[in-house]
Design a protein around this motif. Sequence first.
Motif, PDB file in Angstrom:
ATOM      1  N   THR A   1       0.810  -1.218   0.000  1.00  9.09           N
ATOM      2  CA  THR A   1       0.000   0.000   0.000  1.00  9.09           C
ATOM      3  C   THR A   1       0.842   1.266   0.000  1.00  9.09           C
ATOM      4  O   THR A   1       0.414   2.296  -0.522  1.00  9.09           O
ATOM      5  N   CYS A   2       2.045   1.200   0.599  1.00  3.63           N
ATOM      6  CA  CYS A   2       2.904   2.381   0.640  1.00  3.63           C
ATOM      7  C   CYS A   2       4.347   1.969   0.910  1.00  3.63           C
ATOM      8  O   CYS A   2       4.629   0.795   1.187  1.00  3.63           O
TER       9      CYS A   2
ATOM     10  N   LYS B   1       0.985   6.377  -3.415  1.00  7.19           N
ATOM     11  CA  LYS B   1       0.322   5.163  -2.936  1.00  7.19           C
ATOM     12  C   LYS B   1      -0.606   4.642  -4.019  1.00  7.19           C
ATOM     13  O   LYS B   1      -1.314   5.434  -4.639  1.00  7.19           O
TER      14      LYS B   1
END
Length: 401
Positions: free
Chosen positions: A267-268, A298
């Motif tokens: 996700t990041c 992201k």
Amino acid sequence: MQTVGCSGWTFCSNKDGCGSGCDQYVAQNKPMTIPMGNNVNPTVPAKEWYQRTSIQSFGPWGPTANCKQSCGTTSDGSYSCKSAGKWPYGMCTLKVLKDAGKPQYWNQNAGEGWVSGWISIPSQCKGTTPRACQRCLQTPAPDKCITCALNPKLKISLLDQVLGGQYPLQAYDGCGSCYSTTNPDKCSDCLFNKKACAACATLTPQLGQKVDVLKCIDCSNKYGPTYTNACTECAELDAKQGAVDKCLGCVARASKVACSDNGWPTTCFNPATGSGVCATCASTAYDYETCVKCVERKPFSQDCGSCGTLSDAVQQTKCYNCVKTATSYTTACFDCINYLKDSKQVDQCYACVANPKTSAEGRQWCFGCQNWCNTFDTRGQCNTCLHTPAANYIDACACKS
């Protein structure tokens, strides 16, 4: 000549070879074998590789077949044993003596052709290793550095290996680095107090390289242990070109969006698994800002680093635009541009990744379609298949013939 860690040497000066036992040694020490898994990765940890090497000491000898008389080297360039199992002319072995100040020696068998000697350690380095002595004598404060290396507390503190037990730290590396900086006390604090920043002090610079230890320590202390790899990678870049500061600037920006997500898709940015990206942005990316913005985005894509390694600015720009357009985790952007050589295939692969109709999970397989199918049309059909989510894209979309 660098003899770090060694205090003696032996050299074969006889052109017909020296001593005996070469044949037996080569026969007993077979080529290194590392078991490989189906994913072409080793199935044994790296720390065990050394025990599997064919020759566990220094020396340029090799196969004996058809090369026992006058030949100098084998077809692969390695030296070979001579007649009667003699070691080859020019074979040099570095040694570690129990006491370099009082080496054992024998005045016999001079006809075998061996010439040996030892490297003594300066008196002020008594009790240290040759490597510790060498590093400390190169610092502005050699006496304090040697005292640091001999401190028993340091050895105890370094028994707790940092980086999750991945690498053992060496006291002489740390002291040599610390006393080469303008703030040895700050650096030594990392070594003696079991801090993650000790990894900064124990970086071993390559020939001609200057490691920015203090900036690495500041980075590690500010962002925490999970950023240790990212900090050390920045510190090892070329400071003259401002790459260290650019890299640390990337780390600072990435830290604002970072997470500890280890799932897929990511996700990041995760500093524990995404290290190396900022070093790439600062060193090989043609457009630093584009690279860093990719890191901040992201979901995070490993292509942020990979795109920055492409050979020219045009390819990098196309790769970063692909990552931005994909809006989902994928490494297909780099794969399409780096591995495909036909321009039509590159464009078709790129279009698949950028197509909003391609499912989020399917984008990762756009490069696969280029390998699964043989024609432009069948690859296009494969790309269309990726629009529909599937449990197994290879079974669902790959060409059958």
